[in-house]
Write a protein that holds these residues in place. Structure first.
Motif, mmCIF file in Angstrom:
data_model
loop_
_atom_site.group_PDB
_atom_site.id
_atom_site.type_symbol
_atom_site.label_atom_id
_atom_site.label_comp_id
_atom_site.label_asym_id
_atom_site.label_seq_id
_atom_site.Cartn_x
_atom_site.Cartn_y
_atom_site.Cartn_z
ATOM 1 N N MET A 24 81.431 53.977 47.267
ATOM 2 C CA MET A 24 81.866 52.584 47.338
ATOM 3 C C MET A 24 82.994 52.476 48.360
ATOM 4 O O MET A 24 83.946 53.229 48.301
ATOM 5 N N GLN A 25 82.861 51.529 49.264
ATOM 6 C CA GLN A 25 83.878 51.334 50.298
ATOM 7 C C GLN A 25 84.957 50.372 49.805
ATOM 8 O O GLN A 25 84.700 49.514 48.970
ATOM 9 N N SER A 26 86.156 50.529 50.357
ATOM 10 C CA SER A 26 87.255 49.660 49.956
ATOM 11 C C SER A 26 87.025 48.241 50.462
ATOM 12 O O SER A 26 86.283 48.015 51.426
ATOM 13 N N LYS A 27 87.661 47.310 49.798
ATOM 14 C CA LYS A 27 87.563 45.897 50.195
ATOM 15 C C LYS A 27 88.072 45.720 51.634
ATOM 16 O O LYS A 27 87.489 44.971 52.416
ATOM 17 N N PHE A 28 89.128 46.446 51.996
ATOM 18 C CA PHE A 28 89.677 46.370 53.353
ATOM 19 C C PHE A 28 88.635 46.805 54.384
ATOM 20 O O PHE A 28 88.458 46.146 55.409
ATOM 21 N N THR A 29 87.934 47.898 54.104
ATOM 22 C CA THR A 29 86.918 48.403 55.037
ATOM 23 C C THR A 29 85.784 47.404 55.202
ATOM 24 O O THR A 29 85.314 47.169 56.319
ATOM 25 N N ILE A 30 85.367 46.789 54.118
ATOM 26 C CA ILE A 30 84.277 45.813 54.173
ATOM 27 C C ILE A 30 84.699 44.586 54.986
ATOM 28 O O ILE A 30 83.952 44.111 55.839
ATOM 29 N N ILE A 31 85.893 44.080 54.753
ATOM 30 C CA ILE A 31 86.366 42.906 55.500
ATOM 31 C C ILE A 31 86.573 43.256 56.969
ATOM 32 O O ILE A 31 86.217 42.477 57.864
ATOM 33 N N LEU A 32 87.118 44.429 57.240
ATOM 34 C CA LEU A 32 87.292 44.860 58.630
ATOM 35 C C LEU A 32 85.936 44.990 59.332
ATOM 36 O O LEU A 32 85.789 44.571 60.485
ATOM 37 N N ALA A 33 84.955 45.520 58.633
ATOM 38 C CA ALA A 33 83.604 45.605 59.208
ATOM 39 C C ALA A 33 83.065 44.207 59.506
ATOM 40 O O ALA A 33 82.440 43.981 60.549
ATOM 41 N N GLN A 34 83.330 43.244 58.629
ATOM 42 C CA GLN A 34 82.877 41.876 58.859
ATOM 43 C C GLN A 34 83.588 41.250 60.058
ATOM 44 O O GLN A 34 82.989 40.464 60.789
ATOM 45 N N VAL A 35 84.847 41.598 60.267
ATOM 46 C CA VAL A 35 85.557 41.134 61.466
ATOM 47 C C VAL A 35 84.846 41.648 62.714
ATOM 48 O O VAL A 35 84.547 40.888 63.634
ATOM 49 N N PHE A 36 84.563 42.957 62.725
ATOM 50 C CA PHE A 36 83.910 43.542 63.900
ATOM 51 C C PHE A 36 82.478 43.020 64.088
ATOM 52 O O PHE A 36 82.069 42.714 65.207
ATOM 53 N N ILE A 37 81.727 42.920 63.010
ATOM 54 C CA ILE A 37 80.348 42.426 63.108
ATOM 55 C C ILE A 37 80.332 40.991 63.606
ATOM 56 O O ILE A 37 79.569 40.645 64.514
ATOM 57 N N SER A 38 81.177 40.134 63.042
ATOM 58 C CA SER A 38 81.190 38.735 63.465
ATOM 59 C C SER A 38 81.663 38.611 64.908
ATOM 60 O O SER A 38 81.135 37.797 65.670
ATOM 61 N N LEU A 39 82.637 39.432 65.304
ATOM 62 C CA LEU A 39 83.111 39.414 66.684
ATOM 63 C C LEU A 39 81.989 39.792 67.645
ATOM 64 O O LEU A 39 81.730 39.093 68.631
ATOM 65 N N MET A 40 81.303 40.891 67.353
ATOM 66 C CA MET A 40 80.243 41.356 68.254
ATOM 67 C C MET A 40 79.070 40.383 68.305
ATOM 68 O O MET A 40 78.523 40.116 69.384
ATOM 69 N N MET A 41 78.684 39.844 67.167
ATOM 70 C CA MET A 41 77.563 38.903 67.147
ATOM 71 C C MET A 41 77.916 37.605 67.877
ATOM 72 O O MET A 41 77.119 37.091 68.662
ATOM 73 N N ALA A 42 79.109 37.079 67.620
ATOM 74 C CA ALA A 42 79.520 35.851 68.309
ATOM 75 C C ALA A 42 79.641 36.100 69.809
ATOM 76 O O ALA A 42 79.224 35.262 70.622
ATOM 77 N N PHE A 43 80.196 37.256 70.186
ATOM 78 C CA PHE A 43 80.333 37.613 71.599
ATOM 79 C C PHE A 43 78.967 37.638 72.290
ATOM 80 O O PHE A 43 78.761 36.989 73.318
ATOM 81 N N LEU A 44 78.040 38.387 71.719
ATOM 82 C CA LEU A 44 76.728 38.552 72.349
ATOM 83 C C LEU A 44 75.895 37.276 72.324
ATOM 84 O O LEU A 44 75.258 36.915 73.321
ATOM 85 N N MET A 45 75.876 36.588 71.196
ATOM 86 C CA MET A 45 75.038 35.394 71.102
ATOM 87 C C MET A 45 75.547 34.270 71.993
ATOM 88 O O MET A 45 74.756 33.603 72.660
ATOM 89 N N THR A 46 76.860 34.046 72.014
ATOM 90 C CA THR A 46 77.361 32.992 72.891
ATOM 91 C C THR A 46 77.197 33.379 74.356
ATOM 92 O O THR A 46 76.918 32.519 75.192
ATOM 93 N N LEU A 47 77.330 34.668 74.659
ATOM 94 C CA LEU A 47 77.099 35.133 76.029
ATOM 95 C C LEU A 47 75.658 34.836 76.457
ATOM 96 O O LEU A 47 75.423 34.246 77.512
#
Length: 77
Positions: A1-24
């Motif tokens: 089980m991953q920590s809540k911090f790790t999960i939220i940090l992963a969501q920051v990175f995933i949302s950043l990369m997806m928004a970056f690529l899709m808007t590009l």
């Protein structure tokens, strides 16, 4: 089980990369790299990333839950 911090940090990175690529992609294709497309893309990215992050906070747990259910069903046969 991953920590809540790790999960939220992963969501920051995933949302950043997806928004970056899709808007590009969805800015470059219709504008065909015309002058000014970078500024337009940055405006769209700055708008999209926070929205993507907030949505990922709701969709992420749903996706993890669904994947766990499907994984268990597949393993059962």
């Amino acid at each position: 089980m991953q920590s809540k911090f790790t999960i939220i940090l992963a969501q920051v990175f995933i949302s950043l990369m997806m928004a970056f690529l899709m808007t590009l992609i969805f800015t470059a294709i219709p504008m065909q790299f015309a002058p000014g497309w970078v500024g337009e893309w940055l405006r769209r990215f700055i708008t999209a990333w926070p929205i993507a992050f907030v949505l990922s906070l709701g969709v992420g747990p749903l996706a993890f839950g669904l994947s766990a259910r499907v994984s268990r069903a597949v393993q059962r046969g």
